[in-house]
Design an enzyme around this catalytic site. Structure first.
Site, PDB file in Angstrom:
ATOM      1  N   GLU A  84       9.671   7.608 -17.272  1.00  0.00           N
ATOM      2  CA  GLU A  84      10.203   8.983 -17.131  1.00  0.00           C
ATOM      3  C   GLU A  84      10.949   9.121 -15.804  1.00  0.00           C
ATOM      4  O   GLU A  84      12.002   9.771 -15.735  1.00  0.00           O
ATOM      5  CB  GLU A  84       9.058  10.016 -17.192  1.00  0.00           C
ATOM      6  CG  GLU A  84       8.430  10.181 -18.568  1.00  0.00           C
ATOM      7  CD  GLU A  84       7.472   9.043 -18.931  1.00  0.00           C
ATOM      8  OE1 GLU A  84       7.088   8.250 -18.038  1.00  0.00           O
ATOM      9  OE2 GLU A  84       7.100   8.933 -20.121  1.00  0.00           O
ATOM     10  N   GLU A 127      13.275  -3.649  -5.869  1.00  0.00           N
ATOM     11  CA  GLU A 127      12.105  -3.990  -6.696  1.00  0.00           C
ATOM     12  C   GLU A 127      12.455  -3.785  -8.173  1.00  0.00           C
ATOM     13  O   GLU A 127      12.171  -4.610  -9.021  1.00  0.00           O
ATOM     14  CB  GLU A 127      10.921  -3.104  -6.295  1.00  0.00           C
ATOM     15  CG  GLU A 127       9.629  -3.441  -7.031  1.00  0.00           C
ATOM     16  CD  GLU A 127       8.474  -2.488  -6.678  1.00  0.00           C
ATOM     17  OE1 GLU A 127       8.619  -1.672  -5.750  1.00  0.00           O
ATOM     18  OE2 GLU A 127       7.430  -2.584  -7.344  1.00  0.00           O
ATOM     19  N   SER A 182      -1.917  -4.128  -6.087  1.00  0.00           N
ATOM     20  CA  SER A 182      -1.947  -5.447  -6.735  1.00  0.00           C
ATOM     21  C   SER A 182      -2.240  -6.521  -5.691  1.00  0.00           C
ATOM     22  O   SER A 182      -1.619  -6.548  -4.628  1.00  0.00           O
ATOM     23  CB  SER A 182      -0.604  -5.770  -7.374  1.00  0.00           C
ATOM     24  OG  SER A 182      -0.213  -4.763  -8.250  1.00  0.00           O
ATOM     25  N   GLY A 186       0.829  -1.211   0.000  1.00  0.00           N
ATOM     26  CA  GLY A 186       0.000   0.000   0.000  1.00  0.00           C
ATOM     27  C   GLY A 186       0.852   1.246   0.000  1.00  0.00           C
ATOM     28  O   GLY A 186       1.053   1.870   1.049  1.00  0.00           O
ATOM     29  N   TYR A 187       1.384   1.601  -1.158  1.00  0.00           N
ATOM     30  CA  TYR A 187       2.186   2.821  -1.284  1.00  0.00           C
ATOM     31  C   TYR A 187       1.396   3.897  -2.054  1.00  0.00           C
ATOM     32  O   TYR A 187       1.119   4.955  -1.550  1.00  0.00           O
ATOM     33  CB  TYR A 187       3.491   2.545  -2.059  1.00  0.00           C
ATOM     34  CG  TYR A 187       4.589   1.843  -1.282  1.00  0.00           C
ATOM     35  CD1 TYR A 187       4.349   1.233  -0.057  1.00  0.00           C
ATOM     36  CD2 TYR A 187       5.880   1.787  -1.790  1.00  0.00           C
ATOM     37  CE1 TYR A 187       5.358   0.584   0.633  1.00  0.00           C
ATOM     38  CE2 TYR A 187       6.907   1.149  -1.102  1.00  0.00           C
ATOM     39  CZ  TYR A 187       6.636   0.541   0.100  1.00  0.00           C
ATOM     40  OH  TYR A 187       7.650  -0.092   0.762  1.00  0.00           O
ATOM     41  N   SER A 188       1.037   3.584  -3.343  1.00  0.00           N
ATOM     42  CA  SER A 188       0.453   4.609  -4.219  1.00  0.00           C
ATOM     43  C   SER A 188      -0.921   5.055  -3.736  1.00  0.00           C
ATOM     44  O   SER A 188      -1.684   4.272  -3.168  1.00  0.00           O
ATOM     45  CB  SER A 188       0.311   4.056  -5.637  1.00  0.00           C
ATOM     46  OG  SER A 188       1.522   3.520  -6.071  1.00  0.00           O
TER      47      SER A 188
HETATM   48  C1  LIG Z   1       1.223  -3.235 -12.991  1.00  0.00           C
HETATM   49  C2  LIG Z   1       1.240  -2.259 -11.849  1.00  0.00           C
HETATM   50  C3  LIG Z   1       1.233  -2.728 -10.552  1.00  0.00           C
HETATM   51  C4  LIG Z   1       1.236  -1.823  -9.485  1.00  0.00           C
HETATM   52  N1  LIG Z   1       1.159  -2.330  -8.206  1.00  0.00           N
HETATM   53  C5  LIG Z   1       1.177  -1.469  -7.163  1.00  0.00           C
HETATM   54  C6  LIG Z   1       1.088  -1.977  -5.816  1.00  0.00           C
HETATM   55  O1  LIG Z   1       0.944  -3.186  -5.598  1.00  0.00           O
HETATM   56  N2  LIG Z   1       1.122  -1.098  -4.811  1.00  0.00           N
HETATM   57  C7  LIG Z   1       1.269   0.251  -5.004  1.00  0.00           C
HETATM   58  O2  LIG Z   1       1.353   0.978  -4.042  1.00  0.00           O
HETATM   59  N3  LIG Z   1       1.305   0.767  -6.269  1.00  0.00           N
HETATM   60  C8  LIG Z   1       1.267  -0.058  -7.346  1.00  0.00           C
HETATM   61  N4  LIG Z   1       1.302   0.439  -8.629  1.00  0.00           N
HETATM   62  C9  LIG Z   1       1.274   1.894  -8.826  1.00  0.00           C
HETATM   63  C10 LIG Z   1       2.572   2.490  -9.348  1.00  0.00           C
HETATM   64  O3  LIG Z   1       3.568   2.497  -8.368  1.00  0.00           O
HETATM   65  C11 LIG Z   1       2.241   3.910  -9.852  1.00  0.00           C
HETATM   66  O4  LIG Z   1       1.294   3.791 -10.891  1.00  0.00           O
HETATM   67  C12 LIG Z   1       3.469   4.634 -10.361  1.00  0.00           C
HETATM   68  O5  LIG Z   1       4.338   4.941  -9.311  1.00  0.00           O
HETATM   69  C13 LIG Z   1       3.089   5.930 -11.126  1.00  0.00           C
HETATM   70  O6  LIG Z   1       2.271   6.721 -10.365  1.00  0.00           O
HETATM   71  P1  LIG Z   1       0.872   7.307 -10.918  1.00  0.00           P
HETATM   72  O7  LIG Z   1       0.107   6.164 -11.497  1.00  0.00           O
HETATM   73  O8  LIG Z   1       0.254   8.082  -9.807  1.00  0.00           O
HETATM   74  O9  LIG Z   1       1.266   8.256 -12.104  1.00  0.00           O
HETATM   75  P2  LIG Z   1       1.777   9.760 -12.006  1.00  0.00           P
HETATM   76  O10 LIG Z   1       2.841   9.861 -10.969  1.00  0.00           O
HETATM   77  O11 LIG Z   1       0.604  10.660 -11.849  1.00  0.00           O
HETATM   78  O12 LIG Z   1       2.432   9.972 -13.417  1.00  0.00           O
HETATM   79  C14 LIG Z   1       1.669  10.296 -14.579  1.00  0.00           C
HETATM   80  C15 LIG Z   1       2.632  10.556 -15.733  1.00  0.00           C
HETATM   81  O13 LIG Z   1       3.464  11.676 -15.425  1.00  0.00           O
HETATM   82  C16 LIG Z   1       4.842  11.341 -15.539  1.00  0.00           C
HETATM   83  N5  LIG Z   1       5.633  12.018 -14.487  1.00  0.00           N
HETATM   84  C17 LIG Z   1       5.295  12.141 -13.178  1.00  0.00           C
HETATM   85  N6  LIG Z   1       6.277  12.814 -12.512  1.00  0.00           N
HETATM   86  C18 LIG Z   1       7.235  13.107 -13.435  1.00  0.00           C
HETATM   87  C19 LIG Z   1       8.501  13.775 -13.355  1.00  0.00           C
HETATM   88  N7  LIG Z   1       8.972  14.267 -12.205  1.00  0.00           N
HETATM   89  N8  LIG Z   1       9.239  13.884 -14.498  1.00  0.00           N
HETATM   90  C20 LIG Z   1       8.793  13.383 -15.682  1.00  0.00           C
HETATM   91  N9  LIG Z   1       7.590  12.754 -15.810  1.00  0.00           N
HETATM   92  C21 LIG Z   1       6.821  12.609 -14.702  1.00  0.00           C
HETATM   93  C22 LIG Z   1       4.884   9.828 -15.310  1.00  0.00           C
HETATM   94  O14 LIG Z   1       6.019   9.252 -15.902  1.00  0.00           O
HETATM   95  C23 LIG Z   1       3.588   9.389 -15.981  1.00  0.00           C
HETATM   96  O15 LIG Z   1       3.786   9.248 -17.352  1.00  0.00           O
HETATM   97  C24 LIG Z   1       1.265  -0.421  -9.713  1.00  0.00           C
HETATM   98  C25 LIG Z   1       1.255   0.057 -11.026  1.00  0.00           C
HETATM   99  C26 LIG Z   1       1.220  -0.836 -12.095  1.00  0.00           C
HETATM  100  C27 LIG Z   1       1.172  -0.297 -13.478  1.00  0.00           C
END
Ligand SMILES: Cc1cc2nc3c(=O)[nH]c(=O)nc-3n(C[C@H](O)[C@H](O)[C@H](O)COP(=O)(O)OP(=O)(O)OC[C@H]3O[C@@H](n4cnc5c(N)ncnc54)[C@H](O)[C@@H]3O)c2cc1C
Length: 392
Positions: free
Chosen positions: A379, A239, A156, A122-124
């Site tokens: 990114e 990871e 997940s 539970g991070y995101s």
């Molecule tokens: C298959 C999968 C499994 C996952 N499982 C887990 C899980 O079990 N537990 C959990 O906690 N999370 C999980 N996640 C979440 C994952 O960690 C996040 O989706 C990821 O960290 C991106 O965050 P966000 O979705 O909020 O996108 P955002 O951070 O909102 O990003 C949106 C877009 O903006 C770009 N962006 C953002 N900041 C910057 C920057 N500083 N410079 C350039 N570009 C930038 C990103 O690259 C992206 O394209 C999972 C995600 C996936 C796809």
């Protein structure tokens, strides 16, 4: 780094192959069912290999980097899981080894080893993904409990998990990273709600997890209050190192060679592999994959010699993602018209290039897109590399 295996390492490879073929003899391969998974896990427990990355002090087998590498490749080539138990052994256990109390280690590690307790991460949160330090799920201390309110997303496996390891906010006044606390929360606690999110490949693996006045005993806090960011950060580097997907890509490349060498149904003996454009793209990806494998090996050997993976884990993840996605695109080309989402004939045996095969491969192609986001987006990996390697 060395590329030839010693006599002991070759003998170990023989032992691994023998174990796999004893549990899943030729003609009766691992089928991915919970029953096969449990059978495999029992065999690993009996052999002392169930938690192969654990330190010896915690019951691990004490393998060298070369043995870990052999294990990974052999299990992947045979299509059996390298490790059963998901995020417990791979992600929470290293945090428990380094920062958990003796009581927490005794309480939680046995369930991880026996695979009787499943964990999720539970991070995101909505508004806190790449910028994880923006997380807002609050944990307010009330006597011997924290009262947790907030929302996690993309969790997940939360629908199958017994517990969640969670980053929560315990302070807002200091630097953002300093107010984060690492809590272990029982998913059966009153106030925890799991809502499914169906992904583009049609599967249910993600969830939204909400906490509504969930009471968490203080004894479930890892380390000190406000230090959760430090504990979580080390975990993320490891990871990503595990996300080069080399074994997966080797299997994908082998599968494409088979599919592309199969006669296209209804054609005059045509095969995709005879198309020079297709063959060139496949060969290009295979060459990149070999180079990635060498980089992965170099990193494994450096980590085994005591250095932290650092920016190299970002390189591995970025390039590994590229290659997986490129290979799954070639599968879609192999699937031809059957790759169309409306194609109705999806039942039956997964013969190469047939409709059932195509459906599985298209789902894998769609699933592969998520690799650009999971564990830190492309990114973000580029930003890390720019900072650490190019010193921008
Ligand atoms: C298959 C999968 C499994 C996952 N499982 C887990 C899980 O079990 N537990 C959990 O906690 N999370 C999980 N996640 C979440 C994952 O960690 C996040 O989706 C990821 O960290 C991106 O965050 P966000 O979705 O909020 O996108 P955002 O951070 O909102 O990003 C949106 C877009 O903006 C770009 N962006 C953002 N900041 C910057 C920057 N500083 N410079 C350039 N570009 C930038 C990103 O690259 C992206 O394209 C999972 C995600 C996936 C796809």
């Amino acid at each position: 780094m060395h590329l030839d295996f010693s006599a002991e390492e070759s003998a170990f490879r023989g032992e691994v192959r023998a174990l796999i073929s004893r549990v899943f003899p030729p003609g009766a391969p691992f089928d991915g069912s919970p029953a096969d998974e449990a059978r495999w896990h029992q065999a690993l427990l009996a052999r002392g290999w169930a938690v192969n990355k654990f330190p010896v002090a915690f019951g691990g087998p004490g393998w060298t980097a070369a043995m870990n590498f052999i294990w990974e490749r052999e299990t992947s080539a045979a299509g059996v899981p390298a490790q059963v138990g998901g995020m417990g052994p791979g992600m929470l256990a290293p945090v428990l080894f380094a920062f958990g109390s003796a009581e927490q280690q005794q309480r939680f590690l046995p369930g991880i080893v026996a695979d009787t307790t499943r964990w999720c991460q539970g991070y995101s949160e909505p508004g806190a993904g790449s910028d994880l330090a923006a997380l807002r799920t609050r944990a307010v201390r009330e006597g011997e409990f924290y009262v947790v309110d907030g929302e996690k997303v993309w969790t997940s496996g939360a629908h199958k998990a017994d517990w969640i390891f969670c980053l929560t906010r315990t302070a807002t006044e200091a630097k953002r990273q300093a107010g984060i606390t690492f809590l272990l929360i029982d998913m059966r606690s009153p106030g925890v709600t799991v809502t499914p999110i169906i992904s583009i490949d049609g599967r249910h693996s993600f969830n939204r997890v909400t906490f509504d006045a969930v009471r968490v005993p203080v004894e479930n806090r890892i380390g000190e209050e406000g230090q959760g960011w430090t504990y979580a950060k080390g975990l993320l580097t490891h990871e990503r190192t595990g996300q080069a997907f080399v074994s997966l890509s080797l299997n994908l490349a082998r599968g494409i060679r088979i599919a592309a060498s199969t006669e296209i149904p209804g054609s005059q003996g045509d095969r995709l592999i005879d198309d020079p454009g297709f063959a060139k793209r496949l060969a290009g990806l295979e060459i990149e994959l070999r180079a990635l494998e060498m980089t992965e090996l170099r990193t494994l050997w450096e980590v085994a010699a005591g250095s932290a993976p650092g920016a190299q884990s970002s390189m591995l993840k970025l390039k590994g993602t590229d290659i997986v996605q490129g290979l799954t695109e070639l599968y879609v080309e192999c699937a031809g018209p059957y790759a169309a989402p409306w194609f109705p004939e999806v039942d039956g045996v997964a013969e190469p290039l047939g409709p059932a095969w195509a459906r599985r491969e298209v789902a894998r192609y769609l699933e592969g897109r998520a690799a650009s986001i999971a564990g830190g987006s492309d990114e973000i990996q580029r930003n890390i590399m720019a900072k650490h390697v190019l010193k921008i």
